[in-house]
Design an enzyme around this catalytic site. Sequence first.
Site, short mmCIF file in Angstrom:
data_model
loop_
_atom_site.label_atom_id
_atom_site.label_comp_id
_atom_site.label_asym_id
_atom_site.label_seq_id
_atom_site.Cartn_x
_atom_site.Cartn_y
_atom_site.Cartn_z
N ASN A 21 -4.76 -4.17 -2.65
CA ASN A 21 -4.19 -2.93 -3.20
C ASN A 21 -5.17 -1.75 -3.14
OD1 ASN A 21 -2.22 -4.70 -5.69
ND2 ASN A 21 -1.54 -3.85 -3.74
N ASP B 138 6.50 -7.18 -8.65
CA ASP B 138 6.62 -6.27 -7.50
C ASP B 138 7.85 -5.37 -7.64
OD1 ASP B 138 5.74 -5.22 -5.11
OD2 ASP B 138 6.82 -6.67 -3.88
#
Length: 260
Positions: free
Chosen positions: A74, A26
């Site tokens: 996502n 991330d």
Amino acid sequence: MPSPADTLLAQLDPDRIPGHVAIIMDGNGRWARERGLERRDGHRAGVQSVSRIVRAAARCGIRYLTLYTFSTENWRRPKAEVDALMTLLVRSAVEELATLEENNVRLRTIGDLEELPEEPRVALMGLVESTKSNTGITLVLAVNYSSRSELTRAFNRLLAERHGSEEPITPQDICAHLDLPDLPDPDLLIRTGGECRVSNYLLWQLAYTELYFCDCYWPDFDAADLYRSLIDYQSRQRRFGRTGDQVVDVDCGDKTSDRS
Ligand code: IPE
Ligand code: IPE
Ligand code: MG
């Protein structure tokens, strides 16, 4: 002069290297924003980090590395970013094949590839096929993955096989119907980027995994950072429900895995 990574590597106990490390990669977007770049530039830098970390992981003897590459959530991102991520997947699949082969890496996937656009799906399936006989580290890419969707798939596969049987299901039945039934549970989960959450990743498999969160954005995460996380891991005592006195070291060899 040894590099910082070499120095840290030398501090690791080779007998207690985690067999399976899972990573939530991330911070690509924030890495790019801090440099006045586009988010897709952050993702591009993130791919280089993947290459680096796969080599570093293989070097220290990790057997399985599972990387959260694209979550089912996502898809909620702007279309331009999703398109850029899919293009990057295809490009990396082509560009990385030689490196995977050179390093004897076997590539596998978890997640629902059927729902991916054709190009990335075919590219990933091609990589899985061409590397299937490699015997080094197994790199698992979680693509169009979320743990709840994986578990739902597992229950549906199980249901389809049972032909209405009313026998109670067991934890072993659930493990046997996950996307990769032979993948051991992760010993260590690393999340870069500073957030302390698991974002729908491997919820079943993380039951007794050690968690390691670091602030470093994924494109900056390097071999030294990986080895630092392993040193931290080796300082922990995994108890699997027992008392500290019953456990002699990190790898007490009697895990809670339901996969046997
Ligand atoms: C991780 O980086 C990559 C993917 C989720 C595909 P992010 O894109 O989430 O980066 P941040 O969290 O916005 O900085
Ligand atoms: C998790 O990162 C998914 C991947 C790394 C592929 P996110 O950036 O999507 O997670 P949240 O939304 O911040 O929890
Ligand atoms: Mg993020």
